[in-house]
Design a protein around this motif. Structure first.
Motif, PDB file in Angstrom:
ATOM      1  N   ARG A  88       5.024  -5.335   3.185  1.00 21.35           N
ATOM      2  CA  ARG A  88       5.615  -4.086   2.688  1.00 21.35           C
ATOM      3  C   ARG A  88       6.377  -3.347   3.783  1.00 21.35           C
ATOM      4  NH1 ARG A  88       0.445  -1.915  -0.746  1.00 21.35           N
ATOM      5  NH2 ARG A  88       0.541  -3.534  -2.336  1.00 21.35           N
ATOM      6  N   TYR A  89       5.964  -3.521   5.038  1.00 17.38           N
ATOM      7  CA  TYR A  89       6.642  -2.874   6.150  1.00 17.38           C
ATOM      8  C   TYR A  89       8.037  -3.447   6.336  1.00 17.38           C
ATOM      9  CZ  TYR A  89       7.410  -1.262  10.956  1.00 17.38           C
ATOM     10  OH  TYR A  89       7.932  -0.691  12.082  1.00 17.38           O
ATOM     11  N   PHE A  90       8.169  -4.763   6.195  1.00 20.71           N
ATOM     12  CA  PHE A  90       9.457  -5.408   6.424  1.00 20.71           C
ATOM     13  C   PHE A  90      10.303  -5.546   5.171  1.00 20.71           C
ATOM     14  CE2 PHE A  90       7.236  -6.860  10.252  1.00 20.71           C
ATOM     15  CZ  PHE A  90       8.185  -6.549  11.197  1.00 20.71           C
ATOM     16  N   ILE A  91       9.677  -5.661   4.008  1.00 22.35           N
ATOM     17  CA  ILE A  91      10.415  -5.822   2.754  1.00 22.35           C
ATOM     18  C   ILE A  91      10.069  -4.643   1.852  1.00 22.35           C
ATOM     19  CG2 ILE A  91      10.803  -7.292   0.749  1.00 22.35           C
ATOM     20  CD1 ILE A  91       9.829  -9.652   2.493  1.00 22.35           C
ATOM     21  N   LYS A  92      11.002  -3.727   1.715  1.00 22.73           N
ATOM     22  CA  LYS A  92      10.779  -2.539   0.887  1.00 22.73           C
ATOM     23  C   LYS A  92      10.913  -2.917  -0.586  1.00 22.73           C
ATOM     24  CE  LYS A  92      10.650   0.012   4.589  1.00 22.73           C
ATOM     25  NZ  LYS A  92       9.397   0.115   5.247  1.00 22.73           N
ATOM     26  N   THR A  93       9.943  -2.488  -1.389  1.00 23.23           N
ATOM     27  CA  THR A  93       9.970  -2.767  -2.822  1.00 23.23           C
ATOM     28  C   THR A  93       9.674  -1.484  -3.585  1.00 23.23           C
ATOM     29  OG1 THR A  93       7.640  -3.415  -2.734  1.00 23.23           O
ATOM     30  CG2 THR A  93       9.264  -5.171  -2.578  1.00 23.23           C
ATOM     31  N   GLY A  94       9.852  -1.552  -4.891  1.00 27.70           N
ATOM     32  CA  GLY A  94       9.619  -0.393  -5.742  1.00 27.70           C
ATOM     33  C   GLY A  94       8.144  -0.204  -6.065  1.00 27.70           C
ATOM     34  N   TYR A  95       7.851   0.910  -6.732  1.00 29.27           N
ATOM     35  CA  TYR A  95       6.470   1.262  -7.046  1.00 29.27           C
ATOM     36  C   TYR A  95       5.820   0.257  -7.992  1.00 29.27           C
ATOM     37  CZ  TYR A  95       7.466   5.696  -4.813  1.00 29.27           C
ATOM     38  OH  TYR A  95       7.796   6.646  -3.908  1.00 29.27           O
ATOM     39  N   TRP A  96       6.579  -0.228  -8.967  1.00 32.23           N
ATOM     40  CA  TRP A  96       6.007  -1.177  -9.916  1.00 32.23           C
ATOM     41  C   TRP A  96       5.660  -2.493  -9.243  1.00 32.23           C
ATOM     42  CZ3 TRP A  96       3.940   0.315 -14.198  1.00 32.23           C
ATOM     43  CH2 TRP A  96       4.386   1.491 -14.782  1.00 32.23           C
ATOM     44  N   TRP A  97       6.482  -2.928  -8.296  1.00 31.84           N
ATOM     45  CA  TRP A  97       6.196  -4.158  -7.587  1.00 31.84           C
ATOM     46  C   TRP A  97       4.966  -3.984  -6.702  1.00 31.84           C
ATOM     47  CZ3 TRP A  97       7.592  -8.857  -8.490  1.00 31.84           C
ATOM     48  CH2 TRP A  97       7.358  -9.844  -7.533  1.00 31.84           C
ATOM     49  N   ILE A  98       4.827  -2.820  -6.069  1.00 33.08           N
ATOM     50  CA  ILE A  98       3.641  -2.538  -5.261  1.00 33.08           C
ATOM     51  C   ILE A  98       2.400  -2.523  -6.149  1.00 33.08           C
ATOM     52  CG2 ILE A  98       2.491  -0.752  -3.887  1.00 33.08           C
ATOM     53  CD1 ILE A  98       5.246  -0.072  -2.731  1.00 33.08           C
ATOM     54  N   PHE A  99       2.522  -1.923  -7.327  1.00 36.96           N
ATOM     55  CA  PHE A  99       1.415  -1.914  -8.279  1.00 36.96           C
ATOM     56  C   PHE A  99       1.024  -3.342  -8.660  1.00 36.96           C
ATOM     57  CE2 PHE A  99       0.124  -2.086 -12.766  1.00 36.96           C
ATOM     58  CZ  PHE A  99      -1.076  -1.395 -12.675  1.00 36.96           C
ATOM     59  N   ALA A 100       2.009  -4.189  -8.921  1.00 38.43           N
ATOM     60  CA  ALA A 100       1.724  -5.582  -9.290  1.00 38.43           C
ATOM     61  C   ALA A 100       1.043  -6.323  -8.136  1.00 38.43           C
ATOM     62  CB  ALA A 100       3.008  -6.296  -9.705  1.00 38.43           C
ATOM     63  N   GLU A 101       1.512  -6.097  -6.900  1.00 37.81           N
ATOM     64  CA  GLU A 101       0.881  -6.734  -5.740  1.00 37.81           C
ATOM     65  C   GLU A 101      -0.571  -6.290  -5.591  1.00 37.81           C
ATOM     66  OE1 GLU A 101       3.383  -5.529  -2.552  1.00 37.81           O
ATOM     67  OE2 GLU A 101       4.744  -7.231  -2.777  1.00 37.81           O
ATOM     68  N   ASP A 102      -0.813  -4.984  -5.746  1.00 34.33           N
ATOM     69  CA  ASP A 102      -2.182  -4.475  -5.640  1.00 34.33           C
ATOM     70  C   ASP A 102      -3.072  -5.049  -6.737  1.00 34.33           C
ATOM     71  OD1 ASP A 102      -1.433  -3.018  -3.459  1.00 34.33           O
ATOM     72  OD2 ASP A 102      -1.302  -1.104  -4.516  1.00 34.33           O
ATOM     73  N   LEU A 103      -2.527  -5.150  -7.926  1.00 32.93           N
ATOM     74  CA  LEU A 103      -3.294  -5.706  -9.036  1.00 32.93           C
ATOM     75  C   LEU A 103      -3.647  -7.173  -8.780  1.00 32.93           C
ATOM     76  CD1 LEU A 103      -4.417  -5.078 -11.865  1.00 32.93           C
ATOM     77  CD2 LEU A 103      -2.277  -5.953 -12.788  1.00 32.93           C
TER      78      LEU A 103
END
Length: 174
Positions: free
Chosen positions: A33-48
């Motif tokens: 996440r530090y090197f590749i910025k993504t949107g909130y939904w993608w972060i949510f999917a990664e966390d899930l």
């Protein structure tokens, strides 16, 4: 189920190690996440996905360590391992991983720029050669397209003036 304290200590230590390993995996996800910025939904999917994988691996570890019997100290051990990793090692590991990742990406960038340089030079020269040709083709296409549209509009107006097949749908709506 193990009733001996030594076996239960082994199970707790296994869960502490599991929690620490997932703390390391969480830091790797943070590096991404530090090197590749993504949107909130993608972060949510990664966390899930991270939580689902953790639950799956946790249940496999419970079956392997304690024959499938779930005890409160197993979840506490996994949480303790994650918390201890985050408190004691996470900052140092993050600094090391960021430095290593930045160095590796810089080396990859330099190697790729050296390898791709001849192709980039050839592509730029071909673009300069064919740029004028493509511009002329585009302008001819554009002028021909405008001429075709103006011819269609002229034919429509002729039919309308002659009382042709022109039908005004606005009259039907009243």
């Amino acid at each position: 189920m193990t009733f001996y304290v030594t076996d239960q200590n082994r199970v707790v230590l296994t869960m502490i190690v599991l929690g620490a390993v997932f703390g390391l995996l969480w830091d790797i996800l943070r590096i991404k996440r530090y090197f590749i910025k993504t949107g909130y939904w993608w972060i949510f999917a990664e966390d899930l996905v991270f939580c689902v994988v953790f639950a799956f691996v946790y249940h496999i570890a419970v079956f392997a360590a304690n024959y499938g019997y779930v005890r409160w100290f197993q979840a506490a051990g996994a949480g303790l391992g994650f918390a201890l990793y985050r408190l004691m090692l996470s900052d140092a590991v993050m600094k090391i991983l960021i430095t290593v990742t930045a160095a590796v990406s810089a080396v990859i960038y330099r190697v790729m720029s050296v390898v791709l340089h001849p192709f980039i030079v050839i592509a730029e020269r071909l673009w300069r050669i064919f740029k004028g040709f493509f511009n002329r083709v585009y302008l001819r296409f554009q002028s021909g397209f405008v001429k075709v549209l103006s011819d269609i509009e002229a034919k429509r107006q002729i039919k309308f003036a002659a009382g042709g097949f022109y039908h005004d749908s606005r009259k039907d709506s009243k």
